[in-house]
Design an enzyme around this catalytic site. Structure first.
Site, short mmCIF file in Angstrom:
data_model
loop_
_atom_site.label_atom_id
_atom_site.label_comp_id
_atom_site.label_asym_id
_atom_site.label_seq_id
_atom_site.Cartn_x
_atom_site.Cartn_y
_atom_site.Cartn_z
N HIS A 79 21.47 84.85 43.69
CA HIS A 79 22.75 85.38 44.20
C HIS A 79 22.85 85.32 45.71
O HIS A 79 23.92 85.48 46.26
CB HIS A 79 22.91 86.84 43.75
CG HIS A 79 22.58 87.04 42.31
ND1 HIS A 79 21.33 87.46 41.88
CD2 HIS A 79 23.31 86.82 41.20
CE1 HIS A 79 21.32 87.50 40.57
NE2 HIS A 79 22.50 87.13 40.12
N HIS A 129 28.31 93.69 44.27
CA HIS A 129 27.61 92.59 43.60
C HIS A 129 26.67 91.94 44.62
O HIS A 129 27.05 91.74 45.78
CB HIS A 129 28.61 91.56 43.05
CG HIS A 129 27.95 90.52 42.19
ND1 HIS A 129 27.30 89.43 42.74
CD2 HIS A 129 27.79 90.42 40.85
CE1 HIS A 129 26.79 88.70 41.75
NE2 HIS A 129 27.07 89.28 40.60
N GLU A 131 25.79 88.99 45.26
CA GLU A 131 26.30 87.80 45.97
C GLU A 131 27.23 88.22 47.12
O GLU A 131 27.18 87.67 48.22
CB GLU A 131 27.03 86.86 45.02
CG GLU A 131 27.47 85.59 45.74
CD GLU A 131 28.30 84.64 44.91
OE1 GLU A 131 28.11 84.59 43.68
OE2 GLU A 131 29.14 83.94 45.50
#
Ligand code: SF4
Length: 316
Positions: A79, A129, A131
Site C-alpha cells: 500500500h 487507509h 495507501e
C-alpha cells in the site's frame, strides 16, 4: 435429491493483480534469502489467508517500525508508506525492502512533482487507509488535503484556488471518483489532474467485469477481506449495477445460503488481494448445493508483471 440449477458467472479478470503478486513474492524471496524471521510492516496485502500463510513461513507482521529489531530485514507493504518510515529505517541502519506497488509509487512521484511546481494537492481517497496515509505522507503536513466525496469538495479550504492538483487512491470506485473529480473541476477550474487517472488497471478491470456480470446475474459475491478497499468497491459496483444482493465473503463458510435461496444465477469475483484458492473453495461450495453451469465473463486480459527489487534478485 436433485439439486436446483444455477448459472455461476465467473469474472475475468479477478483476484491477484501484479502489485499483490510482487509483494507476496518479495516476502517469500526475503525469507528464502535471509531466513526467518522477516518483519513486515502492516499486512503485506489485505488478505488474512495470505498473511497467515506467510506467517507460517516465518514472516512477522507488525504495525509500526519500532516493533522491529534492527538486526532483521523489514518489508513495507504494497500500500505504500509515508516518507518518514524509510527515513526512520535508514536512521536505525535497518535492512528494508519496499514492496509498495509501482502504481502507488507512481502516484507518490506525481504528488511530489506537483509540490515542486508549487501546487497544493487534493487527494481523493479513504481516510485512514494505509495507501492514503502513505501518499499524504510523501509531503509535509498541509500540502495534501483529503476529500472522500463531492460534499467534502464543497467545504474544502485551499491555499490558492489557482494553484491546485489532484491525485487519487488507486483502488477507488471509477464512477464515484468521476463524481468527485467533476466537483473539484467545477469548484476549481484550474485544478491539474493526472494525464491518465490514478485508479489502477486492476481496479478498473475488476469493476468492469462486475458490471458485465451484473447485467446477467441476480446476485454477486466478492471474495475478499473487509479491510480491502478494492474488494469493498466491487461489492458497491455490483449493487449499483443491479444486483439486489451483493456481498463480500472471505471464505466459503461466510456464504449466507438462506439469503441466496431461490436464485438461479450468481456472479463471482475476487478482490485484487484474494487468492484463487479461496475462489475455488467458494465455487466448490456452490457445486455441493446446486447443479452448477459455470460461464466465464471476460472483459479484459491482463499481462502486467512487476519485477521484484534488485536486492532480492542478487545472489547471496
Ligand atoms: S490494486 Fe492496483 S495499485 Fe493496488 S497493488 Fe494491485 S495493481 Fe497495485
Amino acid at each position: 435429491m436433485t439439486k436446483p440449477p444455477l448459472t455461476l458467472y465467473l469474472a475475468a479478470p479477478r483476484g491477484f493483480c501484479a502489485g499483490v503478486d510482487r509483494a507476496i513474492k518479495i516476502v517469500e524471496m526475503a525469507l528464502a534469502k535471509w531466513g526467518a524471521p522477516v518483519y513486515v510492516r502492516h499486512e503485506i496485502v489485505h488478505n488474512k489467508y495470505v498473511v497467515d500463510d506467510l506467517r507460517a513461513k516465518g514472516a512477522v507482521f507488525v504495525e509500526e517500525l519500532d516493533e522491529c529489531p534492527t538486526d532483521r530485514p523489514v518489508i513495507f507493504s504494497a500500500h505504500g508508506v509515508p516518507k518518514s518510515v524509510p527515513s526512520e529505517a535508514a536512521a536505525r541502519q535497518m535492512l528494508y525492502v519496499d514492496a509498495t506497488c509501482p502504481l502507488v509509487s507512481k502516484v507518490h512521484i506525481e504528488a511530489e512533482r506537483h509540490h515542486e511546481n508549487g501546487l497544493q494537492i487534493v487527494m481523493i481517497g479513504h481516510a485512514g487507509h494505509p495507501e492514503t496515509v502513505g501518499t499524504m505522507g510523501q509531503l509535509p503536513t498541509g500540502e495534501v488535503l483529503l476529500v472522500e466525496t463531492p460534499a467534502d469538495v464543497a467545504t474544502l479550504a485551499v491555499r490558492d484556488a489557482a494553484r491546485l492538483a489532484f491525485v487519487t487512491q488507486t483502488t477507488l470506485s471509477v464512477d464515484d471518483t468521476a463524481e468527485v473529480v467533476a466537483a473539484l473541476q467545477a469548484r476549481f477550474p484550474a485544478i491539474v489532474g493526472p494525464h491518465k487517472e490514478d485508479i489502477c488497471y486492476a481496479t478498473t478491470n475488476r469493476q468492469e467485469a462486475v458490471k458485465a456480470m451484473a447485467e446477467r446475474a441476480e446476485a454477486m459475491l466478492v471474495v475478499g477481506a473487509p479491510n480491502s478497499s478494492n474488494s469493498k468497491r466491487l461489492v458497491e459496483v455490483g449493487a449499483r449495477a443491479g444486483c439486489t444482493y451483493s456481498q463480500l465473503v472471505q471464505r466459503a463458510t461466510d456464504i449466507d445460503w438462506r439469503a441466496l435461496d431461490g436464485i438461479a444465477s450468481i456472479g463471482i469475483t475476487a478482490g485484487a488481494s484474494a487468492p484463487e484458492v479461496l475462489v475455488n473453495e467458494v465455487i466448490d461450495a456452490f457445486h455441493a448445493r446446486y447443479d452448477v453451469t459455470v460461464e466465464q465473463v471476460e472483459t479484459a486480459q491482463e499481462t502486467v508483471e512487476f519485477k521484484v527489487p534488485r536486492v532480492l534478485r542478487e545472489k547471496v
